[in-house]
Design an enzyme around this catalytic site. Sequence first.
Site, PDB file in Angstrom:
ATOM      1  N   CYS A   1       0.806  -1.225   0.000  1.00 20.90           N
ATOM      2  CA  CYS A   1       0.000   0.000   0.000  1.00 20.90           C
ATOM      3  C   CYS A   1       0.842   1.278   0.000  1.00 20.90           C
ATOM      4  O   CYS A   1       0.306   2.369  -0.170  1.00 20.90           O
ATOM      5  CB  CYS A   1      -0.956   0.013   1.187  1.00 20.90           C
TER       6      CYS A   1
ATOM      7  N   HIS B   1      -3.419   7.543   2.756  1.00 18.43           N
ATOM      8  CA  HIS B   1      -3.824   6.258   2.184  1.00 18.43           C
ATOM      9  C   HIS B   1      -5.204   5.885   2.731  1.00 18.43           C
ATOM     10  O   HIS B   1      -5.485   6.060   3.918  1.00 18.43           O
ATOM     11  CB  HIS B   1      -2.793   5.193   2.568  1.00 18.43           C
TER      12      HIS B   1
ATOM     13  N   ASN C   1     -10.182   0.360  -0.319  1.00 22.85           N
ATOM     14  CA  ASN C   1      -8.722   0.419  -0.357  1.00 22.85           C
ATOM     15  C   ASN C   1      -8.238  -0.091  -1.722  1.00 22.85           C
ATOM     16  O   ASN C   1      -8.293  -1.283  -1.993  1.00 22.85           O
ATOM     17  CB  ASN C   1      -8.150  -0.437   0.782  1.00 22.85           C
TER      18      ASN C   1
HETATM   19  O1  UT7 Z   1      -3.822  -0.867   3.433  1.00 24.84           O
HETATM   20  C1  UT7 Z   1      -3.119  -1.996   3.910  1.00 24.84           C
HETATM   21  C2  UT7 Z   1      -3.122  -2.043   5.344  1.00 24.84           C
HETATM   22  N1  UT7 Z   1      -4.362  -2.576   5.846  1.00 24.84           N
HETATM   23  C3  UT7 Z   1      -5.014  -1.927   6.806  1.00 24.84           C
HETATM   24  O2  UT7 Z   1      -4.636  -0.845   7.181  1.00 24.84           O
HETATM   25  C4  UT7 Z   1      -6.193  -2.616   7.445  1.00 24.84           C
HETATM   26  C5  UT7 Z   1      -6.107  -2.498   8.950  1.00 24.84           C
HETATM   27  N2  UT7 Z   1      -7.151  -3.217   9.648  1.00 24.84           N
HETATM   28  C6  UT7 Z   1      -8.437  -2.816   9.632  1.00 24.84           C
HETATM   29  O3  UT7 Z   1      -8.799  -1.890   8.958  1.00 24.84           O
HETATM   30  C7  UT7 Z   1      -9.404  -3.515  10.565  1.00 24.84           C
HETATM   31  O4  UT7 Z   1      -8.677  -4.329  11.459  1.00 24.84           O
HETATM   32  C8  UT7 Z   1     -10.482  -4.354   9.855  1.00 24.84           C
HETATM   33  C9  UT7 Z   1     -11.446  -3.453   9.122  1.00 24.84           C
HETATM   34  C10 UT7 Z   1      -9.827  -5.312   8.892  1.00 24.84           C
HETATM   35  C11 UT7 Z   1     -11.264  -5.154  10.895  1.00 24.84           C
HETATM   36  O5  UT7 Z   1     -11.839  -4.276  11.844  1.00 24.84           O
HETATM   37  P1  UT7 Z   1     -11.659  -4.532  13.411  1.00 24.84           P
HETATM   38  O6  UT7 Z   1     -12.413  -3.482  14.099  1.00 24.84           O
HETATM   39  O7  UT7 Z   1     -10.196  -4.652  13.690  1.00 24.84           O
HETATM   40  O8  UT7 Z   1     -12.406  -5.898  13.596  1.00 24.84           O
HETATM   41  P2  UT7 Z   1     -11.851  -7.264  14.223  1.00 24.84           P
HETATM   42  O9  UT7 Z   1     -10.941  -7.949  13.248  1.00 24.84           O
HETATM   43  O10 UT7 Z   1     -11.343  -6.981  15.597  1.00 24.84           O
HETATM   44  O11 UT7 Z   1     -13.175  -8.083  14.349  1.00 24.84           O
HETATM   45  C12 UT7 Z   1     -14.202  -7.739  15.268  1.00 24.84           C
HETATM   46  C13 UT7 Z   1     -15.359  -8.693  15.107  1.00 24.84           C
HETATM   47  C14 UT7 Z   1     -14.929 -10.154  15.101  1.00 24.84           C
HETATM   48  O12 UT7 Z   1     -15.960 -10.886  15.738  1.00 24.84           O
HETATM   49  P3  UT7 Z   1     -15.819 -11.359  17.272  1.00 24.84           P
HETATM   50  O13 UT7 Z   1     -14.583 -12.211  17.305  1.00 24.84           O
HETATM   51  O14 UT7 Z   1     -15.669 -10.091  18.056  1.00 24.84           O
HETATM   52  O15 UT7 Z   1     -17.082 -12.086  17.517  1.00 24.84           O
HETATM   53  C15 UT7 Z   1     -14.886 -10.522  13.651  1.00 24.84           C
HETATM   54  O16 UT7 Z   1     -15.090 -11.895  13.436  1.00 24.84           O
HETATM   55  O17 UT7 Z   1     -15.981  -8.486  13.824  1.00 24.84           O
HETATM   56  C16 UT7 Z   1     -16.022  -9.713  13.098  1.00 24.84           C
HETATM   57  N3  UT7 Z   1     -15.891  -9.411  11.674  1.00 24.84           N
HETATM   58  C17 UT7 Z   1     -16.925  -9.063  10.898  1.00 24.84           C
HETATM   59  N4  UT7 Z   1     -18.228  -8.922  11.165  1.00 24.84           N
HETATM   60  C18 UT7 Z   1     -19.017  -8.529  10.153  1.00 24.84           C
HETATM   61  C19 UT7 Z   1     -14.764  -9.397  10.934  1.00 24.84           C
HETATM   62  N5  UT7 Z   1     -15.059  -9.044   9.657  1.00 24.84           N
HETATM   63  C20 UT7 Z   1     -16.386  -8.830   9.625  1.00 24.84           C
HETATM   64  C21 UT7 Z   1     -17.272  -8.433   8.606  1.00 24.84           C
HETATM   65  N6  UT7 Z   1     -18.572  -8.299   8.912  1.00 24.84           N
HETATM   66  N7  UT7 Z   1     -16.857  -8.179   7.344  1.00 24.84           N
END
Ligand code: UT7
Length: 330
Positions: A116, A256, A286
Amino acid sequence: MGNIKAAITAVGSYVPDFVLSNMVLETMVDTNDEWITSRTGIKERRILKIPGEGTSYLAIKAAQQLISKQNLNPLEIDLVIVATATPDMPVASTAVYVATQIGATNAFAYDLQAACSSFLYGMSTASAYIESGRYNKVLLIGADKMSSIIDYEDRTTCIIFGDGAGAVLFEPNLEGLGLQDEYLRSDGNGRAHLKIDAGGSILPPSIETVTNKQHYVFQDGKTVFKFAVSNMADVCEKILVRNNLTNEDVDWLVPHQANMRIIDAAASRMKLEDSKVLKNIQKYGNTTSATLPLLLSEFESQFKKGDNLIFAAFGGGFTWGSVYLKWAYN
Ligand code: UT7
């Protein structure tokens, strides 16, 4: 560095017509519009659906828009760099094909890959060629067909990424406008957290790698998020301090577009008001190497000659950094 600065003198962009909305994603994986919007800020993204077309298609369209807007003779272009994490093929270079297709037949060309941060690093590379006095017209294109490496059954990645391309032309500037400073960083310990396991020299393609879905992006989102928030904010702060800039001096933050919360964290560390922070993540998600030039293209009409722009990016590797650039035209 001598008296020659490297200025952006033209921009162009392209996104495919096909819109993949949160509503449609709800029918594909276990997710919902409310979750995606509140956790990422993304509402929809564009997908290149034309069979047989890859990243070069997007890059060529963006470059052609720049060339026709600027009335540029492509024969005058010295160098074409395609910043991308999704080249058309591992070999040969996508940039070489793009240069030929846009008529830049006097140019040499190559790809640049830093996930990225590819476009941000490319700004450094393109500028250094101009500042050296060796070349006068460097076309830097950021393009990615992320849909080619995303598993649309994996809700943790398929909601984030989209396809797109943007192009900028770097030329010499003797008025002190253009790239002023850069602070680029990387850390190989990040490789475990954001990667594609197979298809490279460690794990060449095999029936097993395909069955195990190892050709798709894997992301440990939480870890990447943590590093992105603190590192992107750190480099923004660092470049302000190093250049004696206050939040008042910054006209635009060009961040970004990975997650609205990462963008907001960087802006808040810089104490920037929201109107100075460029965002289009809601429309495109993204697009990896294309996020920064897509912003430039969309907001170009609002920039004024002499405006101070701070670019920032964070990506796989890990790679990250910020660039301070003075805008060169109205
Ligand atoms: O550009 C390259 C670099 N990449 C980035 O900068 C991305 C950085 N990361 C992020 O933007 C975030 O971590 C994400 C958007 C990928 C995820 O958001 P988060 O707030 O960190 O969510 P999480 O991974 O902590 O997941 C929270 C909950 C989980 O459920 P439990 O374990 O709390 O029951 C996930 O299973 O949300 C669940 N979850 C979803 N729920 C609905 C994960 N993906 C989804 C989804 N829809 N698409």
